[in-house]
Design an enzyme around this catalytic site. Structure first.
Site, PDB file in Angstrom:
ATOM      1  N   CYS A  75       0.876  -1.174   0.000  1.00  0.00           N
ATOM      2  CA  CYS A  75       0.000   0.000   0.000  1.00  0.00           C
ATOM      3  C   CYS A  75       0.913   1.224   0.000  1.00  0.00           C
ATOM      4  O   CYS A  75       1.594   1.480   1.014  1.00  0.00           O
ATOM      5  CB  CYS A  75      -0.919  -0.004   1.214  1.00  0.00           C
ATOM      6  SG  CYS A  75      -1.982   1.460   1.324  1.00  0.00           S
ATOM      7  N   HIS A 161      -1.767  -4.925 -10.502  1.00  0.00           N
ATOM      8  CA  HIS A 161      -2.436  -3.767 -11.124  1.00  0.00           C
ATOM      9  C   HIS A 161      -2.676  -4.022 -12.607  1.00  0.00           C
ATOM     10  O   HIS A 161      -1.802  -4.591 -13.280  1.00  0.00           O
ATOM     11  CB  HIS A 161      -1.590  -2.500 -10.969  1.00  0.00           C
ATOM     12  CG  HIS A 161      -1.506  -2.008  -9.558  1.00  0.00           C
ATOM     13  ND1 HIS A 161      -2.373  -1.083  -9.035  1.00  0.00           N
ATOM     14  CD2 HIS A 161      -0.674  -2.366  -8.537  1.00  0.00           C
ATOM     15  CE1 HIS A 161      -2.070  -0.861  -7.767  1.00  0.00           C
ATOM     16  NE2 HIS A 161      -1.052  -1.629  -7.429  1.00  0.00           N
ATOM     17  N   GLU A 210      -9.890  -0.031  -6.496  1.00  0.00           N
ATOM     18  CA  GLU A 210      -8.976  -0.887  -5.748  1.00  0.00           C
ATOM     19  C   GLU A 210      -9.583  -2.245  -5.404  1.00  0.00           C
ATOM     20  O   GLU A 210     -10.751  -2.339  -5.014  1.00  0.00           O
ATOM     21  CB  GLU A 210      -8.549  -0.205  -4.433  1.00  0.00           C
ATOM     22  CG  GLU A 210      -7.574   0.940  -4.621  1.00  0.00           C
ATOM     23  CD  GLU A 210      -6.850   1.287  -3.344  1.00  0.00           C
ATOM     24  OE1 GLU A 210      -6.659   0.378  -2.502  1.00  0.00           O
ATOM     25  OE2 GLU A 210      -6.498   2.466  -3.172  1.00  0.00           O
ATOM     26  N   CYS A 219      -4.428   6.089  -5.024  1.00  0.00           N
ATOM     27  CA  CYS A 219      -3.826   4.759  -4.839  1.00  0.00           C
ATOM     28  C   CYS A 219      -2.345   4.889  -5.168  1.00  0.00           C
ATOM     29  O   CYS A 219      -1.993   5.125  -6.329  1.00  0.00           O
ATOM     30  CB  CYS A 219      -4.506   3.747  -5.742  1.00  0.00           C
ATOM     31  SG  CYS A 219      -3.820   2.083  -5.621  1.00  0.00           S
ATOM     32  N   GLY A 222      -1.041   2.145  -7.295  1.00  0.00           N
ATOM     33  CA  GLY A 222      -1.693   2.321  -8.592  1.00  0.00           C
ATOM     34  C   GLY A 222      -1.015   3.399  -9.423  1.00  0.00           C
ATOM     35  O   GLY A 222      -0.844   3.262 -10.642  1.00  0.00           O
TER      36      GLY A 222
HETATM   37  N1  LIG Z   1      -6.190  -2.300  -2.616  1.00  0.00           N
HETATM   38  C1  LIG Z   1      -4.773  -2.642  -2.689  1.00  0.00           C
HETATM   39  C2  LIG Z   1      -4.051  -2.322  -1.363  1.00  0.00           C
HETATM   40  C3  LIG Z   1      -4.002  -0.822  -1.069  1.00  0.00           C
HETATM   41  C4  LIG Z   1      -3.283  -0.068  -2.142  1.00  0.00           C
HETATM   42  C5  LIG Z   1      -3.468   1.448  -2.155  1.00  0.00           C
HETATM   43  N2  LIG Z   1      -4.293   2.022  -1.151  1.00  0.00           N
HETATM   44  C6  LIG Z   1      -2.122   2.169  -2.254  1.00  0.00           C
HETATM   45  O1  LIG Z   1      -1.997   3.322  -1.806  1.00  0.00           O
HETATM   46  O2  LIG Z   1      -1.191   1.579  -2.868  1.00  0.00           O
HETATM   47  C7  LIG Z   1      -4.633  -4.152  -3.009  1.00  0.00           C
HETATM   48  O3  LIG Z   1      -5.573  -4.894  -2.715  1.00  0.00           O
HETATM   49  O4  LIG Z   1      -3.581  -4.542  -3.537  1.00  0.00           O
END
Ligand SMILES: N[C@H](CCC[C@H](N)C(=O)O)C(=O)O
Length: 276
Positions: A75, A161, A210, A219, A222
Protein backbone atom coordinates in the site's frame (compact mmCIF):
# COMPACT_ATOMS: atom_id res chain seq x y z
CA UNK A 1 -10.46 -5.23 23.98
CA UNK A 2 -9.58 -1.50 23.75
CA UNK A 3 -7.46 -0.59 20.71
CA UNK A 4 -5.62 2.74 20.38
CA UNK A 5 -5.49 3.92 16.76
CA UNK A 6 -4.64 6.91 14.60
CA UNK A 7 -6.70 7.96 11.59
CA UNK A 8 -4.54 9.17 8.69
CA UNK A 9 -4.78 9.65 4.93
CA UNK A 10 -2.59 10.05 1.88
CA UNK A 11 -4.47 12.32 -0.55
CA UNK A 12 -7.80 11.04 0.74
CA UNK A 13 -6.87 7.34 0.66
CA UNK A 14 -7.63 6.83 4.32
CA UNK A 15 -6.25 4.48 6.93
CA UNK A 16 -6.66 3.26 10.48
CA UNK A 17 -3.12 2.92 11.85
CA UNK A 18 -2.53 0.46 14.69
CA UNK A 19 0.67 0.15 16.72
CA UNK A 20 0.83 -3.55 17.59
CA UNK A 21 4.25 -3.10 19.24
CA UNK A 22 3.10 -0.91 22.14
CA UNK A 23 -0.22 -2.74 22.55
CA UNK A 24 -1.35 -6.34 22.20
CA UNK A 25 -3.80 -6.55 19.28
CA UNK A 26 -5.54 -9.57 17.79
CA UNK A 27 -7.05 -8.86 14.36
CA UNK A 28 -9.16 -11.34 12.47
CA UNK A 29 -11.05 -10.67 9.23
CA UNK A 30 -14.28 -9.76 10.99
CA UNK A 31 -12.49 -7.34 13.36
CA UNK A 32 -10.78 -5.61 10.41
CA UNK A 33 -14.09 -5.30 8.54
CA UNK A 34 -15.74 -3.88 11.67
CA UNK A 35 -13.00 -1.27 12.24
CA UNK A 36 -13.02 -0.30 8.55
CA UNK A 37 -16.80 0.03 8.36
CA UNK A 38 -17.77 3.67 7.79
CA UNK A 39 -21.11 3.27 9.59
CA UNK A 40 -20.45 0.72 12.32
CA UNK A 41 -16.73 1.30 12.95
CA UNK A 42 -14.04 3.93 12.46
CA UNK A 43 -14.06 3.78 8.65
CA UNK A 44 -11.11 3.48 6.25
CA UNK A 45 -9.97 2.12 2.90
CA UNK A 46 -7.21 0.10 4.55
CA UNK A 47 -6.13 -0.83 8.09
CA UNK A 48 -2.35 -0.71 8.60
CA UNK A 49 -0.53 -2.48 11.43
CA UNK A 50 2.97 -1.85 12.80
CA UNK A 51 4.70 -4.97 14.09
CA UNK A 52 8.27 -5.82 15.11
CA UNK A 53 10.46 -6.75 12.15
CA UNK A 54 11.28 -10.47 11.79
CA UNK A 55 14.39 -9.66 9.69
CA UNK A 56 17.61 -7.75 10.35
CA UNK A 57 17.47 -5.39 7.36
CA UNK A 58 14.09 -3.90 8.28
CA UNK A 59 13.05 -1.89 11.35
CA UNK A 60 9.37 -2.87 11.28
CA UNK A 61 6.89 -5.21 9.64
CA UNK A 62 4.08 -3.29 7.88
CA UNK A 63 0.84 -5.29 7.47
CA UNK A 64 -1.95 -4.10 5.18
CA UNK A 65 -5.62 -5.08 5.30
CA UNK A 66 -8.24 -3.88 2.80
CA UNK A 67 -11.62 -2.79 4.14
CA UNK A 68 -13.04 -6.16 3.00
CA UNK A 69 -10.76 -7.76 5.62
CA UNK A 70 -8.29 -9.28 3.16
CA UNK A 71 -4.57 -8.96 3.89
CA UNK A 72 -2.55 -7.74 0.91
CA UNK A 73 1.04 -7.18 -0.11
CA UNK A 74 1.53 -3.45 -0.53
CA UNK A 75 0.00 0.00 0.00
CA UNK A 76 1.87 3.06 -1.26
CA UNK A 77 -0.14 5.87 0.31
CA UNK A 78 -0.18 3.83 3.50
CA UNK A 79 3.61 3.53 3.44
CA UNK A 80 3.97 7.30 3.60
CA UNK A 81 1.54 7.46 6.53
CA UNK A 82 3.41 4.54 8.16
CA UNK A 83 6.63 6.60 8.22
CA UNK A 84 4.93 9.53 9.94
CA UNK A 85 3.07 7.22 12.33
CA UNK A 86 6.09 5.27 13.66
CA UNK A 87 7.89 8.57 14.37
CA UNK A 88 4.83 10.10 16.07
CA UNK A 89 4.44 6.91 18.14
CA UNK A 90 8.03 7.28 19.33
CA UNK A 91 8.99 3.94 17.80
CA UNK A 92 11.89 5.51 15.89
CA UNK A 93 13.65 8.84 15.43
CA UNK A 94 15.12 7.92 12.05
CA UNK A 95 14.18 9.75 8.87
CA UNK A 96 15.01 6.79 6.61
CA UNK A 97 13.07 3.70 7.64
CA UNK A 98 13.29 0.25 5.97
CA UNK A 99 10.13 -1.80 6.47
CA UNK A 100 9.04 -5.29 5.48
CA UNK A 101 5.72 -5.86 3.79
CA UNK A 102 4.24 -9.04 2.34
CA UNK A 103 5.20 -7.54 -1.03
CA UNK A 104 8.85 -7.06 -0.09
CA UNK A 105 11.22 -4.51 1.51
CA UNK A 106 10.57 -0.82 0.95
CA UNK A 107 12.38 2.24 2.31
CA UNK A 108 10.49 5.26 3.64
CA UNK A 109 12.17 8.69 3.81
CA UNK A 110 10.63 11.58 5.73
CA UNK A 111 11.38 14.72 3.68
CA UNK A 112 9.90 17.23 6.13
CA UNK A 113 6.91 19.50 5.44
CA UNK A 114 4.71 16.38 5.63
CA UNK A 115 6.17 14.94 2.42
CA UNK A 116 7.43 11.36 2.40
CA UNK A 117 9.37 9.56 -0.33
CA UNK A 118 9.07 5.80 -0.71
CA UNK A 119 11.42 3.53 -2.63
CA UNK A 120 8.71 1.13 -3.79
CA UNK A 121 11.15 -1.38 -5.24
CA UNK A 122 11.21 -2.61 -8.83
CA UNK A 123 7.98 -3.26 -10.72
CA UNK A 124 7.24 -6.87 -11.65
CA UNK A 125 6.11 -7.53 -15.23
CA UNK A 126 6.37 -11.33 -15.55
CA UNK A 127 2.70 -12.46 -15.70
CA UNK A 128 3.14 -15.45 -13.41
CA UNK A 129 4.60 -13.18 -10.68
CA UNK A 130 1.81 -10.59 -10.84
CA UNK A 131 -0.19 -13.00 -10.94
CA UNK A 132 -1.87 -12.70 -14.34
CA UNK A 133 -2.73 -15.48 -16.79
CA UNK A 134 -1.03 -14.77 -20.15
CA UNK A 135 0.86 -16.80 -22.76
CA UNK A 136 3.79 -14.37 -22.70
CA UNK A 137 4.88 -11.03 -21.23
CA UNK A 138 3.67 -8.08 -23.31
CA UNK A 139 3.54 -4.30 -22.92
CA UNK A 140 -0.24 -4.42 -23.29
CA UNK A 141 -2.91 -7.14 -23.34
CA UNK A 142 -6.43 -7.26 -24.76
CA UNK A 143 -9.38 -8.96 -23.11
CA UNK A 144 -13.17 -8.71 -23.28
CA UNK A 145 -14.55 -7.50 -19.95
CA UNK A 146 -18.01 -6.10 -19.20
CA UNK A 147 -18.85 -6.70 -22.92
CA UNK A 148 -16.03 -4.34 -23.95
CA UNK A 149 -12.65 -4.94 -25.61
CA UNK A 150 -10.23 -3.70 -22.93
CA UNK A 151 -6.54 -2.95 -23.57
CA UNK A 152 -4.41 -2.83 -20.43
CA UNK A 153 -0.93 -3.27 -18.98
CA UNK A 154 -0.30 -5.70 -16.13
CA UNK A 155 2.18 -4.59 -13.43
CA UNK A 156 2.87 -5.67 -9.86
CA UNK A 157 4.23 -3.29 -7.22
CA UNK A 158 4.05 -6.17 -4.78
CA UNK A 159 0.30 -6.07 -5.43
CA UNK A 160 -1.37 -6.62 -8.81
CA UNK A 161 -2.44 -3.77 -11.12
CA UNK A 162 -4.17 -3.55 -14.50
CA UNK A 163 -3.64 -0.10 -16.10
CA UNK A 164 -5.84 1.25 -18.90
CA UNK A 165 -5.44 4.44 -20.94
CA UNK A 166 -8.59 6.59 -21.17
CA UNK A 167 -9.32 9.86 -22.96
CA UNK A 168 -10.94 11.30 -19.82
CA UNK A 169 -10.92 9.87 -16.29
CA UNK A 170 -14.15 11.80 -15.70
CA UNK A 171 -15.96 9.69 -18.31
CA UNK A 172 -14.33 6.34 -17.48
CA UNK A 173 -16.58 3.44 -16.42
CA UNK A 174 -14.50 2.93 -13.29
CA UNK A 175 -17.04 0.99 -11.27
CA UNK A 176 -18.31 -1.28 -14.08
CA UNK A 177 -14.90 -2.17 -15.50
CA UNK A 178 -13.20 -2.10 -12.09
CA UNK A 179 -15.70 -4.65 -10.78
CA UNK A 180 -15.41 -6.76 -13.93
CA UNK A 181 -11.67 -7.05 -13.32
CA UNK A 182 -12.38 -8.55 -9.87
CA UNK A 183 -14.41 -11.37 -11.40
CA UNK A 184 -12.17 -12.54 -14.24
CA UNK A 185 -10.00 -15.68 -13.98
CA UNK A 186 -7.11 -13.91 -15.73
CA UNK A 187 -6.27 -12.24 -12.39
CA UNK A 188 -6.49 -15.18 -9.96
CA UNK A 189 -5.85 -12.94 -6.91
CA UNK A 190 -8.06 -10.13 -8.31
CA UNK A 191 -6.46 -6.80 -9.27
CA UNK A 192 -6.39 -3.03 -8.72
CA UNK A 193 -7.76 -1.43 -11.91
CA UNK A 194 -6.22 1.93 -12.89
CA UNK A 195 -7.67 4.39 -15.45
CA UNK A 196 -4.99 6.82 -16.63
CA UNK A 197 -5.55 9.99 -18.70
CA UNK A 198 -2.26 11.24 -20.15
CA UNK A 199 -2.21 15.07 -20.25
CA UNK A 200 1.38 15.35 -21.48
CA UNK A 201 4.66 13.43 -21.04
CA UNK A 202 5.00 14.53 -17.40
CA UNK A 203 1.44 14.91 -16.18
CA UNK A 204 -1.39 12.39 -15.86
CA UNK A 205 -4.74 12.04 -14.10
CA UNK A 206 -5.64 8.71 -12.53
CA UNK A 207 -8.60 6.92 -10.99
CA UNK A 208 -8.23 3.49 -9.40
CA UNK A 209 -10.82 0.89 -8.53
CA UNK A 210 -8.98 -0.89 -5.75
CA UNK A 211 -9.11 -4.61 -5.03
CA UNK A 212 -10.88 -5.11 -1.71
CA UNK A 213 -11.92 -1.49 -1.29
CA UNK A 214 -13.53 -0.14 -4.47
CA UNK A 215 -12.66 3.26 -5.94
CA UNK A 216 -10.46 5.29 -3.60
CA UNK A 217 -9.50 8.96 -3.82
CA UNK A 218 -5.89 7.94 -4.46
CA UNK A 219 -3.83 4.76 -4.84
CA UNK A 220 -0.05 4.97 -4.38
CA UNK A 221 0.85 1.61 -5.87
CA UNK A 222 -1.69 2.32 -8.59
CA UNK A 223 0.11 5.55 -9.43
CA UNK A 224 3.44 3.68 -9.56
CA UNK A 225 2.01 0.94 -11.80
CA UNK A 226 0.39 3.51 -14.11
CA UNK A 227 3.62 5.44 -14.63
CA UNK A 228 5.56 2.23 -15.28
CA UNK A 229 2.94 1.23 -17.86
CA UNK A 230 3.07 4.67 -19.52
CA UNK A 231 6.88 4.74 -19.67
CA UNK A 232 7.01 1.20 -21.11
CA UNK A 233 4.60 2.34 -23.84
CA UNK A 234 6.90 5.27 -24.63
CA UNK A 235 4.24 7.80 -23.59
CA UNK A 236 5.76 9.30 -20.44
CA UNK A 237 9.06 10.78 -19.28
CA UNK A 238 11.01 9.47 -16.27
CA UNK A 239 9.38 11.75 -13.67
CA UNK A 240 5.63 12.31 -13.73
CA UNK A 241 3.11 14.27 -11.66
CA UNK A 242 -0.01 12.23 -10.93
CA UNK A 243 -2.89 14.70 -10.48
CA UNK A 244 -5.49 13.44 -7.98
CA UNK A 245 -8.61 15.05 -6.50
CA UNK A 246 -6.89 15.93 -3.19
CA UNK A 247 -3.42 16.75 -4.52
CA UNK A 248 -0.46 15.34 -6.44
CA UNK A 249 1.97 12.46 -6.27
CA UNK A 250 5.39 12.56 -7.93
CA UNK A 251 6.41 9.23 -9.41
CA UNK A 252 9.77 8.55 -11.05
CA UNK A 253 11.20 5.45 -12.68
CA UNK A 254 14.44 5.16 -14.66
CA UNK A 255 13.37 1.94 -16.41
CA UNK A 256 13.90 -1.81 -16.09
CA UNK A 257 16.19 -2.66 -13.19
CA UNK A 258 15.37 0.57 -11.33
CA UNK A 259 13.07 1.09 -8.34
CA UNK A 260 9.93 3.21 -8.61
CA UNK A 261 10.16 6.29 -6.35
CA UNK A 262 6.99 7.92 -5.01
CA UNK A 263 6.79 11.25 -3.14
CA UNK A 264 3.64 12.68 -1.63
CA UNK A 265 1.93 14.15 1.42
CA UNK A 266 0.66 12.54 4.62
CA UNK A 267 -2.06 13.80 6.95
CA UNK A 268 -2.87 12.81 10.51
CA UNK A 269 -6.58 13.36 11.20
CA UNK A 270 -7.14 12.21 14.80
CA UNK A 271 -6.15 9.72 17.51
CA UNK A 272 -8.68 7.53 19.24
CA UNK A 273 -9.44 4.41 21.21
CA UNK A 274 -12.07 1.88 20.20
CA UNK A 275 -13.57 -0.91 22.29
CA UNK A 276 -14.23 -4.09 20.32
N1 LIG B 1 -6.19 -2.30 -2.62
C1 LIG B 1 -4.77 -2.64 -2.69
C2 LIG B 1 -4.05 -2.32 -1.36
C3 LIG B 1 -4.00 -0.82 -1.07
C4 LIG B 1 -3.28 -0.07 -2.14
C5 LIG B 1 -3.47 1.45 -2.15
N2 LIG B 1 -4.29 2.02 -1.15
C6 LIG B 1 -2.12 2.17 -2.25
O1 LIG B 1 -2.00 3.32 -1.81
O2 LIG B 1 -1.19 1.58 -2.87
C7 LIG B 1 -4.63 -4.15 -3.01
O3 LIG B 1 -5.57 -4.89 -2.72
O4 LIG B 1 -3.58 -4.54 -3.54
Amino acid sequence: MNIKFTKMHGLGNDFVMINAISQSVTLDTETVKCLADRNMGIGCDQLLVVEPSPVDDCDFRYRIFNSDGGEVQQCGNGARCFARFVVDEGLTDKTEIPVLTAGGRIVLTLEGNDQVTVDMGQPVLEPADIPFIADSQQTTYRHTLADQEITFSAVSMGNPHAVMLVKSVDDASVKVIGKAFQNTPIFPEQVNAGFMQIIDRSNVRLRVYERGAGETMACGTGACAAIVAGILQGLLDESVTVILPAGNLTISWAGIGSPVMMTGPVTTVFNGTIKI
